[in-house]
Write an enzyme that holds these catalytic residues in place. Structure first.
Site, short mmCIF file in Angstrom:
data_model
loop_
_atom_site.label_atom_id
_atom_site.label_comp_id
_atom_site.label_asym_id
_atom_site.label_seq_id
_atom_site.Cartn_x
_atom_site.Cartn_y
_atom_site.Cartn_z
N SER A 2 -9.08 21.84 10.56
CA SER A 2 -7.60 21.36 11.02
C SER A 2 -6.73 21.17 10.03
O SER A 2 -7.07 20.78 8.69
CB SER A 2 -7.72 20.00 11.74
OG SER A 2 -8.68 20.17 13.02
N ILE A 17 1.11 16.84 14.71
CA ILE A 17 0.53 18.17 15.27
C ILE A 17 -0.71 18.53 14.35
O ILE A 17 -0.51 18.90 13.35
CB ILE A 17 1.65 19.13 15.42
CG1 ILE A 17 2.91 18.76 15.92
CG2 ILE A 17 1.04 20.40 16.15
CD1 ILE A 17 2.69 18.34 17.22
N GLU A 18 -1.73 18.40 15.09
CA GLU A 18 -3.15 19.17 14.37
C GLU A 18 -3.38 20.44 14.82
O GLU A 18 -3.18 20.87 15.87
CB GLU A 18 -4.07 18.24 14.73
CG GLU A 18 -5.56 18.83 14.25
CD GLU A 18 -6.55 17.71 14.88
OE1 GLU A 18 -7.79 18.06 14.34
OE2 GLU A 18 -6.36 16.66 15.46
N LEU A 19 -3.10 21.36 13.87
CA LEU A 19 -3.33 22.83 14.25
C LEU A 19 -4.91 23.04 13.76
O LEU A 19 -5.22 22.86 12.58
CB LEU A 19 -2.55 23.63 13.34
CG LEU A 19 -0.93 23.39 13.63
CD1 LEU A 19 -0.13 24.00 12.58
CD2 LEU A 19 -0.75 23.80 15.10
#
Length: 133
Positions: free
Chosen positions: A109, A120-122
């Site tokens: 992440s 916002i964690e991608l």
């Protein structure tokens, strides 16, 4: 009862056009207009409904305010590609890449902030659990 998946969630935002610009330009979501001047962001099989701060649609969260969300979104691209795209768009990475434990297994992440300061964690899965339960 058994919940199958998330359909949508709501973000209360300070400025809907800025939010739409960020999520469409940086994260590749599509804007959707519906109802009486309602706006949402579409991605995969899900969407984010947008509420303008001070004009929230009822019913809504008890303490709806911009910048109070912490969301993990799964990406198709490698984290290296994501980092490159974020850099190209001038988006700062707050944390990462780091390894996390998601709903379906281990993932890598990176964390960014949207215009309201939402975290916002991608993430990209390294492996996924084979069971769906």
């Amino acid at each position: 009862m058994r919940v199958a998946h998330i359909d949508h969630f709501v973000l209360t935002v300070a400025d809907i056009p800025s939010t739409v610009e960020f999520y469409s330009t940086v994260l590749g979501m599509s804007e959707h207009r519906y109802g009486e001047d309602r706006r949402a962001l579409l991605f995969g099989r899900s969407k984010i409904n947008l509420h303008q701060q001070g004009c929230e649609v009822q019913p809504n969260a008890r303490h709806a305010q911009p910048g109070s969300a912490d969301v993990c979104l799964i990406v198709d691209e490698s984290i290296e590609e994501v980092l490159g795209e974020l850099s190209d768009r001038g988006v700062s990475v707050e944390v990462g890449p780091v390894q996390r434990n998601g709903a379906m297994g281990l993932m890598t992440s990176v964390y960014i902030r949207d215009p309201d300061g939402n975290l916002i964690e991608l993430s990209k899965y390294e492996t996924q659990r084979s069971d769906e339960g």
